[in-house]
Design an enzyme around this catalytic site. Structure first.
Site, mmCIF file in Angstrom:
data_model
loop_
_atom_site.group_PDB
_atom_site.id
_atom_site.type_symbol
_atom_site.label_atom_id
_atom_site.label_comp_id
_atom_site.label_asym_id
_atom_site.label_seq_id
_atom_site.Cartn_x
_atom_site.Cartn_y
_atom_site.Cartn_z
ATOM 1 N N MET A 1 -20.708 2.396 -2.396
ATOM 2 C CA MET A 1 -20.583 1.407 -0.890
ATOM 3 C C MET A 1 -20.201 2.464 0.001
ATOM 4 O O MET A 1 -19.383 3.361 0.028
ATOM 5 C CB MET A 1 -19.667 0.432 -1.414
ATOM 6 C CG MET A 1 -18.958 0.142 0.045
ATOM 7 S SD MET A 1 -17.253 -0.863 -0.236
ATOM 8 C CE MET A 1 -17.590 -2.261 -1.046
ATOM 9 N N ASN A 2 -21.039 2.425 1.240
ATOM 10 C CA ASN A 2 -20.121 3.178 2.267
ATOM 11 C C ASN A 2 -19.836 2.139 3.433
ATOM 12 O O ASN A 2 -19.406 1.134 3.370
ATOM 13 C CB ASN A 2 -20.752 4.505 2.589
ATOM 14 C CG ASN A 2 -22.464 4.397 2.874
ATOM 15 O OD1 ASN A 2 -23.198 4.286 1.842
ATOM 16 N ND2 ASN A 2 -22.996 4.665 3.955
ATOM 17 N N ASP A 3 -20.767 2.275 4.465
ATOM 18 C CA ASP A 3 -20.372 1.606 5.793
ATOM 19 C C ASP A 3 -20.302 -0.083 5.633
ATOM 20 O O ASP A 3 -21.325 -0.649 5.185
ATOM 21 C CB ASP A 3 -21.319 1.630 7.018
ATOM 22 C CG ASP A 3 -21.851 3.078 6.990
ATOM 23 O OD1 ASP A 3 -21.366 3.935 6.518
ATOM 24 O OD2 ASP A 3 -22.592 3.228 8.011
ATOM 25 N N TRP A 27 -24.667 7.836 -2.889
ATOM 26 C CA TRP A 27 -25.527 7.470 -1.783
ATOM 27 C C TRP A 27 -26.928 7.513 -2.333
ATOM 28 O O TRP A 27 -27.435 8.627 -3.133
ATOM 29 C CB TRP A 27 -25.258 8.329 -0.599
ATOM 30 C CG TRP A 27 -25.987 7.706 0.700
ATOM 31 C CD1 TRP A 27 -25.442 6.814 1.473
ATOM 32 C CD2 TRP A 27 -27.253 8.159 1.165
ATOM 33 N NE1 TRP A 27 -26.287 6.441 2.454
ATOM 34 C CE2 TRP A 27 -27.516 7.296 2.287
ATOM 35 C CE3 TRP A 27 -28.193 8.748 0.467
ATOM 36 C CZ2 TRP A 27 -28.518 7.164 2.939
ATOM 37 C CZ3 TRP A 27 -29.580 8.888 1.255
ATOM 38 C CH2 TRP A 27 -29.521 7.982 2.585
ATOM 39 N N PHE A 60 -30.298 0.609 6.534
ATOM 40 C CA PHE A 60 -29.149 1.480 7.044
ATOM 41 C C PHE A 60 -28.263 0.257 7.798
ATOM 42 O O PHE A 60 -28.653 -0.891 7.818
ATOM 43 C CB PHE A 60 -29.585 2.259 7.975
ATOM 44 C CG PHE A 60 -29.857 3.823 7.261
ATOM 45 C CD1 PHE A 60 -29.917 3.835 5.910
ATOM 46 C CD2 PHE A 60 -29.882 5.052 8.073
ATOM 47 C CE1 PHE A 60 -30.276 5.000 5.148
ATOM 48 C CE2 PHE A 60 -30.003 6.145 7.269
ATOM 49 C CZ PHE A 60 -30.406 6.208 5.869
ATOM 50 N N GLU A 189 -22.458 8.218 14.765
ATOM 51 C CA GLU A 189 -22.979 7.112 13.958
ATOM 52 C C GLU A 189 -21.998 5.865 14.314
ATOM 53 O O GLU A 189 -21.037 5.952 15.002
ATOM 54 C CB GLU A 189 -22.580 7.474 12.533
ATOM 55 C CG GLU A 189 -23.456 8.691 12.207
ATOM 56 C CD GLU A 189 -23.267 8.871 10.648
ATOM 57 O OE1 GLU A 189 -24.408 9.245 10.000
ATOM 58 O OE2 GLU A 189 -22.052 9.018 10.121
ATOM 59 N N TRP A 272 -17.568 11.523 4.885
ATOM 60 C CA TRP A 272 -18.565 12.466 4.250
ATOM 61 C C TRP A 272 -18.467 13.625 3.603
ATOM 62 O O TRP A 272 -19.153 14.088 2.733
ATOM 63 C CB TRP A 272 -19.793 12.454 5.279
ATOM 64 C CG TRP A 272 -20.418 10.937 5.512
ATOM 65 C CD1 TRP A 272 -20.451 10.487 6.484
ATOM 66 C CD2 TRP A 272 -21.339 10.174 4.722
ATOM 67 N NE1 TRP A 272 -21.370 9.227 6.594
ATOM 68 C CE2 TRP A 272 -21.639 8.994 5.148
ATOM 69 C CE3 TRP A 272 -21.610 10.462 3.134
ATOM 70 C CZ2 TRP A 272 -22.541 8.148 4.721
ATOM 71 C CZ3 TRP A 272 -22.256 9.485 2.760
ATOM 72 C CH2 TRP A 272 -22.828 8.460 3.483
HETATM 73 C C1 FRU Z 1 -22.648 6.239 8.440
HETATM 74 C C2 FRU Z 1 -24.030 6.241 8.029
HETATM 75 C C3 FRU Z 1 -25.047 5.600 9.204
HETATM 76 C C4 FRU Z 1 -25.979 5.119 8.477
HETATM 77 C C5 FRU Z 1 -25.703 4.828 7.014
HETATM 78 C C6 FRU Z 1 -26.450 5.259 5.875
HETATM 79 O O1 FRU Z 1 -21.812 6.338 7.482
HETATM 80 O O2 FRU Z 1 -24.586 7.714 8.019
HETATM 81 O O3 FRU Z 1 -25.154 6.097 10.469
HETATM 82 O O4 FRU Z 1 -26.615 3.876 9.011
HETATM 83 O O5 FRU Z 1 -24.430 5.622 6.969
HETATM 84 O O6 FRU Z 1 -26.037 4.811 4.717
#
Ligand code: FRU
Length: 480
Positions: A1-3, A27, A60, A189, A272
């Site tokens: 999981m990210n954003d 990712w 995204f 971002e 990151w």
């Molecule tokens: C931020 C990001 C966004 C992008 C997403 C991709 O962490 O790089 O800019 O939409 O993650 O997973």
């Protein structure tokens, strides 16, 4: 999981979508995972909401809003169900990222999807095409209270761009902002733009952007600037961007739409610089505590963004731990369990943990003081949170976190405006969140100690005001 993405409150439910690779714990092809909650703490997993496709690419980050009467403009054949048209349906605007020949580049365009229930989503195509900018993503949508129209802010490399729309579908470019401001290393971002009341009267707009990749200082790059926004242009009032959170692991924060009277957000607790090093099994990535935002006037007359855990957090606070020792001891009285505390400490309390994995440690002092809270992880060392009258320090350097330790800055000192007040420390398995003086200074850091938390210590420097320190266990809210 990210954003976190598409955060929207709808019919009494908080929806939390998130950047998700269902195939492995790193990712990859981005989907929107989905969880729901009524209280922001007890989350239930839901099926994946958005999938990558051949036409628009990966799903995204983006945002979501509840559609007003009329919904988005669509032709009859595009409307798949009557429910999709009803007011109160959801509209997501997100970046479709279509892989190009080069493995590292994608065509990034803003797409729309709609849903009647937040569960089943219908992608409806591109609404903002790419104008020739490689990094053109993460649209955050809101309704402007002055004009009644929609605004959208997205990240475009080293700046943000604003768009406006009457219907969430026809978008017009309005302006750009941010060239040369804030962090200029690494692309921007995940912008956010919202209004908050000023402490006395009136309102102020807050623009937040994140800059993370390629940052040589490896600090999480959530940064904010306050100003006016007329629905088309942002006019800064206070100079430049300032950090939102002074730790290393607060990134891609997004606020919920649909709860405008309370501005609540949550962030990806990572960065990151090290998120490719999962220290966990079967999962990777987690969110911070949900936080409520407010504006306050600093001692120097500057408007500041403050963050506190949302009030629902109170319900997680369980029993208070009784200290093993809480009398003022001379250091030479200190017996074995306290040996981790500093030799020049004059007041010592310590608590043995009781098997719970999450704790809230709250300190309060009414005069200038210097103290340390130590989180001791059996034979894997300790983490120190230290407050002096002018600084907060979070030091993870003495904690054995395996390979993770080699990739992060382990010691960080932040200046504080007030010489005394409150420090609220929330430790939950692998996240340490520290809220100083009602949220005027906040730090978020990941911890992957090789052993479990075994002892909490409170040590006041010799001659300093003793203050008060309490420790509470926290109730588990996610059961998997
Ligand atoms: C931020 C990001 C966004 C992008 C997403 C991709 O962490 O790089 O800019 O939409 O993650 O997973």
């Amino acid at each position: 999981m990210n954003d976190p993405c598409g955060l929207v409150w709808h019919d009494g439910v908080f929806h939390l979508y998130y950047q998700h690779n269902p195939h492995e714990n790193r990712w990859g092809p981005m989907h929107w995972g989905h969880a729901v909650s009524e209280d922001l703490f007890h989350w239930r997993d839901r099926p994946i909401a958005l999938f990558p496709d051949d036409v628009h690419g990966m799903a995204f980050t983006g945002s979501a809003v509840v559609m007003p009467p009329g919904g988005t403009r669509k032709s009859a054949e595009e409307v798949q169900s009557a429910a999709d048209r009803s007011p109160g349906s959801l509209c997501a605007i997100y970046t479709g990222a279509l892989p190009q020949e080069s493995a590292h580049s994608t065509l990034q365009q803003q797409c729309v999807a709609t849903s009647a229930d937040g569960e089943r989503w219908t992608p409806r195509g591109v609404v903002i095409a790419n104008p020739g900018i490689a990094d053109f993503r993460d649209p955050k949508v809101g309704r402007h209270p002055g004009t009644g129209g929609w605004y959208l802010v997205l990240a475009a490399g080293d700046h943000v761009q604003f768009f406006s729309s009457p219907d969430l579908e026809r978008w017009q470019y309005e302006s750009s902002f941010g060239h040369g401001l804030g962090y200029t290393e690494g692309e921007w971002e995940c912008p956010n733009l919202f209004q908050l009341p000023l402490p006395d009267d009136g309102v102020r707009w807050v623009l937040v952007v994140h800059a993370g990749r390629g940052l040589s200082n490896r600090h999480a790059g959530a940064q904010y600037i306050t100003g006016d926004f007329d629905g088309k242009r942002f006019h800064p009032i206070e100079g430049d961007f300032r950090p939102v959170d002074h730790g290393h692991d607060f990134y891609a924060a997004q606020s919920w739409s649909g709860t405008e009277e309370r501005r609540i957000w949550i962030a990806w607790a990572s960065h990151w610089a090290h998120s490719d090093l999962p220290q966990t099994q079967g999962w990777a990535g987690t969110m911070t505590l949900p936080r409520e935002l407010s504006l306050a006037m600093s001692t120097t007359g500057v408007v500041e963004l403050h963050q506190r855990p949302v009030r629902e957090f109170i319900d997680l606070i369980e029993h208070e731990l009784r200290p093993v020792s809480d009398q003022s001891r001379r250091p030479d009285d200190t017996d074995e369990p306290h040996s981790s505390l500093t030799a020049d400490s004059s007041t010592i309390a310590s608590w043995a943990t009781d098997g719970t994995a999450a704790y809230r440690i709250a300190t309060r002092s009414t005069e200038p003081t210097s103290f340390r809270v130590l989180l001791r992880f059996a034979n894997a060392g300790a983490v120190t949170i230290e407050r002096t009258p002018s600084t907060l320090r979070v030091d993870r350097g003495a904690c054995d976190m395996g390979s993770f330790s080699t990739r992060i800055d382990t010691d960080k000192t932040v200046p504080l405006a007030s010489p005394y007040g409150t420090v609220e420390i929330i430790f939950d398995h692998s996240i340490l969140e520290v809220f100083v003086d009602g949220g005027s200074t906040v730090t978020t850091d990941l911890l992957f100690p090789r052993e479990r938390l075994s002892q909490i210590g409170y040590a006041v420097e010799r001659g300093a005001a003793p203050g008060v320190c309490t420790v509470h266990a926290l109730r588990r809210s996610i059961h998997r």
